[in-house]
Scaffold this active site. Sequence first.
Site, mmCIF file in Angstrom:
data_model
loop_
_atom_site.group_PDB
_atom_site.id
_atom_site.type_symbol
_atom_site.label_atom_id
_atom_site.label_comp_id
_atom_site.label_asym_id
_atom_site.label_seq_id
_atom_site.Cartn_x
_atom_site.Cartn_y
_atom_site.Cartn_z
ATOM 1 N N ALA A 10 -105.325 12.701 -5.447
ATOM 2 C CA ALA A 10 -104.587 13.640 -4.218
ATOM 3 C C ALA A 10 -103.243 13.697 -4.638
ATOM 4 C CB ALA A 10 -104.944 13.155 -3.055
ATOM 5 N N GLY A 11 -102.570 14.923 -4.864
ATOM 6 C CA GLY A 11 -101.255 14.934 -5.252
ATOM 7 C C GLY A 11 -101.096 15.099 -6.407
ATOM 8 N N LEU A 12 -100.457 16.436 -6.960
ATOM 9 C CA LEU A 12 -100.485 17.082 -8.303
ATOM 10 C C LEU A 12 -98.798 17.208 -8.651
ATOM 11 C CD1 LEU A 12 -103.757 18.871 -8.905
ATOM 12 C CD2 LEU A 12 -102.995 16.532 -9.512
ATOM 13 N N THR A 14 -95.244 15.913 -10.397
ATOM 14 C CA THR A 14 -95.216 15.279 -11.884
ATOM 15 C C THR A 14 -95.808 14.092 -12.310
ATOM 16 O OG1 THR A 14 -92.741 15.817 -11.110
ATOM 17 C CG2 THR A 14 -93.112 15.005 -13.339
ATOM 18 N N GLU A 131 -99.256 -0.734 -8.974
ATOM 19 C CA GLU A 131 -98.356 -0.954 -9.938
ATOM 20 C C GLU A 131 -97.355 0.136 -10.158
ATOM 21 O OE1 GLU A 131 -96.345 -2.862 -12.034
ATOM 22 O OE2 GLU A 131 -98.399 -3.826 -12.629
ATOM 23 N N GLY A 136 -91.770 1.749 -11.620
ATOM 24 C CA GLY A 136 -92.385 2.887 -12.622
ATOM 25 C C GLY A 136 -93.122 2.085 -13.618
ATOM 26 N N GLU A 192 -81.826 13.283 -4.665
ATOM 27 C CA GLU A 192 -82.715 14.359 -3.987
ATOM 28 C C GLU A 192 -81.525 15.038 -3.024
ATOM 29 O OE1 GLU A 192 -85.647 14.386 -3.401
ATOM 30 O OE2 GLU A 192 -86.627 12.812 -4.348
ATOM 31 N N LYS A 207 -89.720 -1.440 -2.015
ATOM 32 C CA LYS A 207 -90.270 -1.901 -3.368
ATOM 33 C C LYS A 207 -90.045 -3.448 -3.164
ATOM 34 C CE LYS A 207 -88.987 2.166 -5.997
ATOM 35 N NZ LYS A 207 -88.040 2.702 -6.724
#
Lengths: 441, 441
Positions: A10-12, A14, A131, A136, A192, A207
């Site tokens: 779910a979520g396409l 990048t 992870e 990242g 952003e 994080k």
Amino acid sequence: MADPLKIGIAGLGTVGASTIRLLDRRANALAASCGRGVTVTAVSARSRTRDRGLPMERFRWFDDPIALARDPGIDVFVELMGGEEGAAHEAVKAALDAGKPVVTANKALLARHGVDLARRAEKAGVALNFEAAVAGGVPIIKTLREALIGNNIDRVYGILNGTCNYILTKMEAEGLSFDACLKEAQRLGYAEADPTFDIGGFDTAHKLALLTSLAFGTQVNAEAIHVEGIERITTEDLLAADELGYRVKLLGVATRSEAGVEQRVHPTMVPKSTPIAQVDGVTNAVAIDADAVPELTLVGPGAGGEATASAVVGDIADIARGQAGAPFGRKTGDLEPLPAAAMQAHKGGYYVRLSVADRPGAAAGIATRMAERGISLESIVQKHRGGKVYGGDDPSKVAGAVPVILITYATTEADIRGAVDAMVSDGYIVETPQLIRIERE
Amino acid sequence: MADPLKIGIAGLGTVGASTIRLLDRRANALAASCGRGVTVTAVSARSRTRDRGLPMERFRWFDDPIALARDPGIDVFVELMGGEEGAAHEAVKAALDAGKPVVTANKALLARHGVDLARRAEKAGVALNFEAAVAGGVPIIKTLREALIGNNIDRVYGILNGTCNYILTKMEAEGLSFDACLKEAQRLGYAEADPTFDIGGFDTAHKLALLTSLAFGTQVNAEAIHVEGIERITTEDLLAADELGYRVKLLGVATRSEAGVEQRVHPTMVPKSTPIAQVDGVTNAVAIDADAVPELTLVGPGAGGEATASAVVGDIADIARGQAGAPFGRKTGDLEPLPAAAMQAHKGGYYVRLSVADRPGAAAGIATRMAERGISLESIVQKHRGGKVYGGDDPSKVAGAVPVILITYATTEADIRGAVDAMVSDGYIVETPQLIRIERE
């Protein structure tokens, strides 16, 4: 070989598109490593027609991510939508409650609902892997959750936001203002349009909350984090840091002591010799002080579609191999409530930059206020008397003011704040003082 | 909760004793993480009576490690004896053949018998874990085997031997000779009485062989590694490197290209700006170039009882959690034979230090030999003409010689060796030339 593991994404954006590409590219290696194939069978996203550079007709389409999460045709639900509430939250709950392992890159969701979601995963006996939510492509979650299990950890800290590190690196390298570097970051897509979430330190805080839980075996508690952003850092601060042997980084830091667990996000002076000081641009780095492994540092790409997708694929592969460790390293019932240490009790060195009125008694007054609180000074630098003060927040006020920079030995947040407040009350200080905490090895 | 996992440890040197201590100290966290306790029940070592600072009476004692490996009373066999043949080899085979998972820190054993042992583990359906065999407390095996499974890896390289890095760091920092620094390393316990294995690059080669297999999915092949040690590095080389923007490190490097897999261990010039160049002393570092994660670097303690024991405990915990991935990331039948690339075909930049006879035509002769092979020069440094030559291997020969340092653009090993051999034949070169390969980011 077992049946292929069927993935629903779910979520396409990048990261989602990169995840599909990596799963394709590494299909053979994944099958060899996991003993079974891994195949994306269904997807959900906001726009069905957007061109993602991928053949989409091979996937079953869901307009509703929650329906995808519950779909009996998928074995694993991958949530790459983002957002701490709403569809992402509902879909992850739905997948776990339906007994499906979940992989997510959503730090905001986990920082807020991590313990509840871990409890649902535990109840269903499935994995909740994340992870990709921190740093990242750097495998810091796996390192804390699995590799360092033999260690008591005293501190975990790092550069967890590429936007901030890019801006600070550029300000330092080119002597440009914060505003100019932020604009450049926005132009390059590193920041952003509304950059508050990154530059204000909130992304780093989310994080950090996850790292703290894994490092110390405590419940995730982002509310307890002291957060300051990088908006007030000036080129003068970076120059002074350089001269004094430091660099300024936005760090998330979690430490454990008798006083409890301290979690803080703020611009920090780090000695140039440390690995973390040498991390430039959008790169992330995490350092861990553990009792058996005194200093371990992981450095790598903290963002970007492919790097983040690499972490997602690693998490999927762990599930395909049958690994299902507890999301935060132990059962949720064994996670201790976070014994939050008060920020006022924080102990450490400080960099203090003052604009001091150029009149008799000012230096003595400042020294007295420091001495009253028992604060010792490691160095004092007084710059170009009567000259231009860089980075002042109100140039009209500082004509004739003298910039003074103090580096203190270890003191407490309460004492340094008290001393500086007293100097301001005394009328010697003509600008809002700048305080930057120092983090030593 | 399941029954505790019963551990048998063979080898009670520093790492063995530290492993017992860490398992004690972290007993609660291990149980919370693994869902079952972990307890050492039996041990074997050369001396039963040696004082290890541990109460030994709680363990069953075995004079024979092979008997311990086969003992039905243990669930996991931990091999910390060392040695590529003999008892360690026999005991590990015995444990695997008896269906027991094995944890080992023994890089020499795995570099030689890795594929055979992995095959035995596979047949028995048990784990063969060896995080401690490479870079001590740095979780590089787990990172390659699990975290980066979504990546095609192009290169893995690192500082894998603390002894060599300590000596090079000290030579550079204090301008001392190799021999003086080796003696100091021996005094501090960083180097063995017979240091050949470390300084000759053989220890690094064993570790590199394991990383290569994991990075590229190939069979372990330490025989194919080109190995050079640090014995011939002089302070002059380190000074020249510094001036030219490099540092010298003993690296293990494995790369994959159309020509095959290149594995090499040698002193290497690395640009100062790279994370790996900044790693000093006995610290280890491994950098990975992967397609989705362009550069990931792990830095930490590569040796020492506790750091190595941390890796052993992490491996034990993975077994306690039921994880049993393939030792080299895929089934042994899926590991490709290593397509070894010839060292003569290696492409890269070179540092060449020559002692050139101080007579007419020498410079032109050197330039001609380089040009014949199509080698372009990035820089040429000619130092204090007629002066003292540092680091020469035969001072009597070099009176009046001129030291010349060349940095080449990318060329091949065959071409640079050919050009230098021709110069030597021409009679212009009065000392054995020094060649150091350059590794760029």
